[in-house]
Design a protein around this motif. Structure first.
Motif, PDB file in Angstrom:
ATOM      1  N   VAL A   1       0.833  -1.203   0.000  1.00 35.14           N
ATOM      2  CA  VAL A   1       0.000   0.000   0.000  1.00 35.14           C
ATOM      3  C   VAL A   1       0.867   1.252   0.000  1.00 35.14           C
ATOM      4  O   VAL A   1       0.522   2.261  -0.628  1.00 35.14           O
ATOM      5  CB  VAL A   1      -0.966  -0.031   1.195  1.00 35.14           C
TER       6      VAL A   1
ATOM      7  N   ILE B   1     -11.251   0.956  -7.042  1.00 34.04           N
ATOM      8  CA  ILE B   1     -10.944  -0.447  -6.787  1.00 34.04           C
ATOM      9  C   ILE B   1     -11.989  -1.336  -7.445  1.00 34.04           C
ATOM     10  O   ILE B   1     -11.668  -2.353  -8.064  1.00 34.04           O
ATOM     11  CB  ILE B   1     -10.856  -0.707  -5.269  1.00 34.04           C
TER      12      ILE B   1
ATOM     13  N   LEU C   1      -4.288   2.059  -8.523  1.00 35.45           N
ATOM     14  CA  LEU C   1      -4.407   1.382  -7.230  1.00 35.45           C
ATOM     15  C   LEU C   1      -3.986  -0.084  -7.299  1.00 35.45           C
ATOM     16  O   LEU C   1      -4.507  -0.910  -6.561  1.00 35.45           O
ATOM     17  CB  LEU C   1      -5.852   1.476  -6.740  1.00 35.45           C
TER      18      LEU C   1
ATOM     19  N   PHE D   1     -10.778   1.896   1.814  1.00 38.87           N
ATOM     20  CA  PHE D   1     -11.443   0.600   1.621  1.00 38.87           C
ATOM     21  C   PHE D   1     -10.613  -0.524   2.225  1.00 38.87           C
ATOM     22  O   PHE D   1     -11.138  -1.426   2.897  1.00 38.87           O
ATOM     23  CB  PHE D   1     -11.663   0.361   0.130  1.00 38.87           C
ATOM     24  N   LEU D   2      -9.295  -0.461   2.023  1.00 33.53           N
ATOM     25  CA  LEU D   2      -8.429  -1.521   2.524  1.00 33.53           C
ATOM     26  C   LEU D   2      -8.407  -1.539   4.053  1.00 33.53           C
ATOM     27  O   LEU D   2      -8.366  -2.607   4.674  1.00 33.53           O
ATOM     28  CB  LEU D   2      -7.018  -1.322   1.977  1.00 33.53           C
TER      29      LEU D   2
ATOM     30  N   MET E   1     -11.387  -1.467 -11.114  1.00 33.68           N
ATOM     31  CA  MET E   1     -10.201  -2.249 -11.464  1.00 33.68           C
ATOM     32  C   MET E   1     -10.440  -3.741 -11.251  1.00 33.68           C
ATOM     33  O   MET E   1      -9.936  -4.571 -12.000  1.00 33.68           O
ATOM     34  CB  MET E   1      -8.997  -1.815 -10.618  1.00 33.68           C
ATOM     35  N   LEU E   2     -11.210  -4.083 -10.215  1.00 31.36           N
ATOM     36  CA  LEU E   2     -11.434  -5.511  -9.944  1.00 31.36           C
ATOM     37  C   LEU E   2     -12.397  -6.115 -10.952  1.00 31.36           C
ATOM     38  O   LEU E   2     -12.178  -7.211 -11.454  1.00 31.36           O
ATOM     39  CB  LEU E   2     -11.992  -5.697  -8.535  1.00 31.36           C
TER      40      LEU E   2
ATOM     41  N   ILE F   1      -5.461  -6.686  -1.455  1.00 28.82           N
ATOM     42  CA  ILE F   1      -6.749  -7.364  -1.257  1.00 28.82           C
ATOM     43  C   ILE F   1      -6.597  -8.859  -1.519  1.00 28.82           C
ATOM     44  O   ILE F   1      -7.083  -9.698  -0.751  1.00 28.82           O
ATOM     45  CB  ILE F   1      -7.824  -6.743  -2.169  1.00 28.82           C
ATOM     46  N   PHE F   2      -5.866  -9.217  -2.608  1.00 24.87           N
ATOM     47  CA  PHE F   2      -5.701 -10.641  -2.902  1.00 24.87           C
ATOM     48  C   PHE F   2      -4.851 -11.322  -1.831  1.00 24.87           C
ATOM     49  O   PHE F   2      -5.099 -12.483  -1.475  1.00 24.87           O
ATOM     50  CB  PHE F   2      -5.085 -10.831  -4.289  1.00 24.87           C
TER      51      PHE F   2
ATOM     52  N   GLN G   1      -2.991  -1.706  -4.003  1.00 23.68           N
ATOM     53  CA  GLN G   1      -4.099  -2.032  -3.100  1.00 23.68           C
ATOM     54  C   GLN G   1      -4.850  -3.273  -3.571  1.00 23.68           C
ATOM     55  O   GLN G   1      -5.304  -4.075  -2.754  1.00 23.68           O
ATOM     56  CB  GLN G   1      -5.049  -0.846  -3.000  1.00 23.68           C
ATOM     57  N   ILE G   2      -4.964  -3.457  -4.902  1.00 20.61           N
ATOM     58  CA  ILE G   2      -5.601  -4.681  -5.425  1.00 20.61           C
ATOM     59  C   ILE G   2      -4.795  -5.897  -4.975  1.00 20.61           C
ATOM     60  O   ILE G   2      -5.361  -6.903  -4.508  1.00 20.61           O
ATOM     61  CB  ILE G   2      -5.674  -4.623  -6.959  1.00 20.61           C
TER      62      ILE G   2
ATOM     63  N   PRO H   1       0.241   7.122  -7.195  1.00 21.46           N
ATOM     64  CA  PRO H   1      -0.933   7.401  -6.350  1.00 21.46           C
ATOM     65  C   PRO H   1      -2.261   7.310  -7.097  1.00 21.46           C
ATOM     66  O   PRO H   1      -3.295   7.126  -6.464  1.00 21.46           O
ATOM     67  CB  PRO H   1      -0.703   8.839  -5.875  1.00 21.46           C
ATOM     68  N   THR H   2      -2.261   7.438  -8.421  1.00 22.74           N
ATOM     69  CA  THR H   2      -3.542   7.425  -9.128  1.00 22.74           C
ATOM     70  C   THR H   2      -3.907   6.048  -9.668  1.00 22.74           C
ATOM     71  O   THR H   2      -5.012   5.859 -10.151  1.00 22.74           O
ATOM     72  CB  THR H   2      -3.500   8.419 -10.298  1.00 22.74           C
TER      73      THR H   2
ATOM     74  N   PHE I   1      -9.039  -7.082 -13.151  1.00 26.53           N
ATOM     75  CA  PHE I   1      -8.595  -8.296 -12.475  1.00 26.53           C
ATOM     76  C   PHE I   1      -9.747  -9.280 -12.296  1.00 26.53           C
ATOM     77  O   PHE I   1      -9.867  -9.890 -11.243  1.00 26.53           O
ATOM     78  CB  PHE I   1      -7.995  -7.950 -11.117  1.00 26.53           C
TER      79      PHE I   1
ATOM     80  N   THR J   1     -11.348   5.572  -2.438  1.00 22.44           N
ATOM     81  CA  THR J   1     -10.744   4.617  -3.354  1.00 22.44           C
ATOM     82  C   THR J   1     -11.710   3.527  -3.801  1.00 22.44           C
ATOM     83  O   THR J   1     -11.358   2.741  -4.651  1.00 22.44           O
ATOM     84  CB  THR J   1      -9.550   3.945  -2.687  1.00 22.44           C
TER      85      THR J   1
ATOM     86  N   ALA K   1      -5.868   4.691   2.174  1.00 25.46           N
ATOM     87  CA  ALA K   1      -6.467   3.484   1.606  1.00 25.46           C
ATOM     88  C   ALA K   1      -7.668   3.127   2.469  1.00 25.46           C
ATOM     89  O   ALA K   1      -7.606   2.222   3.293  1.00 25.46           O
ATOM     90  CB  ALA K   1      -5.455   2.346   1.565  1.00 25.46           C
TER      91      ALA K   1
ATOM     92  N   LEU L   1      -6.024   9.173  -4.745  1.00 27.95           N
ATOM     93  CA  LEU L   1      -7.457   9.082  -4.998  1.00 27.95           C
ATOM     94  C   LEU L   1      -8.205   8.959  -3.684  1.00 27.95           C
ATOM     95  O   LEU L   1      -7.799   8.209  -2.802  1.00 27.95           O
ATOM     96  CB  LEU L   1      -7.767   7.862  -5.862  1.00 27.95           C
TER      97      LEU L   1
END
Lengths: 103, 163
Positions: free
Chosen positions: A48, B128, A59, B53-54, B131-132, A66-67, A62-63, A56-57, B138, B124, B51, B121
Motif C-alpha cells: 500500500v 478499486i 491502485l 477501503f483496505l 479495477m477488480l 486485497i488478494f 491495493q488490489i 498514487p492514481t 482483475f 478509493t 487506503a 485518490l
C-alpha cells in the motif's frame, strides 16, 4: 522530518523481521501461524505504501493487498484446521514433537 | 499533514510493540489479544496511507474473522498452560531476523525511489471496484479467489470433521 515512503517501508521491514523471528523460534504451532499473519500484514503495508507514493492514481498495489488478504484468510482457516486435527490425533501442537516425517 | 505524521508514529509504535508482545509473551491467549491490537494498528496505518477501503477490509477480515479463528483454535487445543516456549533455534532465528532487517533497511534507504507528487485518490472504493470487475481488470483473479475460498472452506471442514 515529514513521514514518507521510507518510514512505511522501515515499519514494514521491522514487522516482517518480528514475524520471521516468531515463525522460526517458536514451538507452539498456533503462535507460528500468528507470526505468519504478522509477516503477511507487513508485506501489505509495503504494497500500500508503494501504491500511495509511487503511483498514487493507479491502485494496483491495493488490489494486490486485497488478494493477499484473501489468501491469508484461506491459509488461516486451513492451517488452524490442520493444527486442531493434529491436536486431536497426537495430543500436542508443539512443532518439535510433530516429527513423524522427520528423517 | 502534521496530523498524519503524529498518527503514523503513534500507530507504528503501537503496532511494533503489539507484534513484539505476540512473539515474546508466554501466555498464548494474551499474545492472541496483542495480535488483534497489531491488526488494528495496521488498519490505522492503511487509513494514514489514504487506503480507506483496505482499512475497512482489514478490520472486517483480520480483526473480525481471523482473530476469532485463532482464539477458537487456542481454546480447542488447551495449550495455554504450557505457554509458548522457544525451541533450540532461538539465537540463530534472532540473528537471521536482525540480519534480514539490516539488509532490507540498508537496501531501501539507499534506493532512489521515483516518488510521485500527485494527490491520492479519495475515496478509493470506486476505482478499486472498476479495477477488480471492470474491462481489462482483475476479473479472472477475482474468480480464482472465489474458487480458492470455496476450496479452503471445504478443506477446513474435511480436516476437522469427526471420524
Amino acid at each position: 522530518m515529514s513521514v514518507g515512503l521510507e518510514h512505511y517501508l522501515i515499519l514494514s521491514a521491522v514487522l516482517f523481521s518480528i514475524g520471521l523471528y516468531g515463525a522460526l523460534a517458536k514451538k507452539n504451532a498456533i503462535v507460528i501461524l500468528m507470526s505468519i499473519e504478522i509477516m503477511l500484514n507487513a508485506v501489505n503495508i509495503a504494497m500500500v505504501a508503494f501504491s500511495r507514493y509511487i503511483v498514487p492514481t493507479v491502485l494496483t498495489g491495493q488490489i494486490f493487498a486485497i488478494f493477499i488478504i484473501v489468501v491469508a484468510a484461506a491459509e488461516a482457516a486451513v492451517g488452524l484446521a490442520i493444527v486442531i486435527s493434529i491436536y486431536r490425533n497426537r495430543e500436542t501442537i508443539e512443532s518439535t514433537d510433530i516429527d513423524l516425517m522427520k528423517w | 499533514m502534521i496530523g498524519f505524521d503524529i498518527a503514523f508514529w503513534i500507530l507504528a509504535i503501537i503496532g511494533v510493540i503489539a507484534a513484539l508482545m505476540v512473539v515474546f509473551l508466554r501466555n498464548v491467549f494474551r499474545s492472541a489479544l496483542s495480535l488483534i491490537l497489531c491488526f488494528l494498528a495496521v488498519a490505522g496505518i492503511y487509513f494514514t496511507l489514504s487506503a480507506d477501503f483496505l482499512g475497512a477490509v482489514q478490520i472486517l477480515v483480520y480483526v473480525g474473522g481471523i482473530s476469532v479463528l485463532v482464539i477458537l483454535a487456542i481454546m480447542l487445543t488447551r495449550e495455554v498452560q504450557y505457554g509458548s516456549p522457544s525451541n533450540k533455534l532461538r539465537i540463530p532465528a534472532f540473528i537471521v531476523a536482525i540480519v534480514f532487517l539490516g539488509v532490507v533497511g540498508y537496501t531501501l534507504l539507499n534506493t532512489p525511489w521515483q516518488l510521485s507528487t500527485a494527490a491520492p485518490l479519495e475515496p478509493t472504493t470506486t476505482s478499486i471496484a472498476s479495477m477488480l470487475l471492470g474491462e481489462g481488470g482483475f476479473i479472472l483473479p477475482v474468480e480464482i479467489a472465489a474458487t480458492l475460498l470455496l476450496a479452503a472452506i471445504l478443506g477446513a471442514i474435511v480436516l476437522v470433521r469427526e471420524k
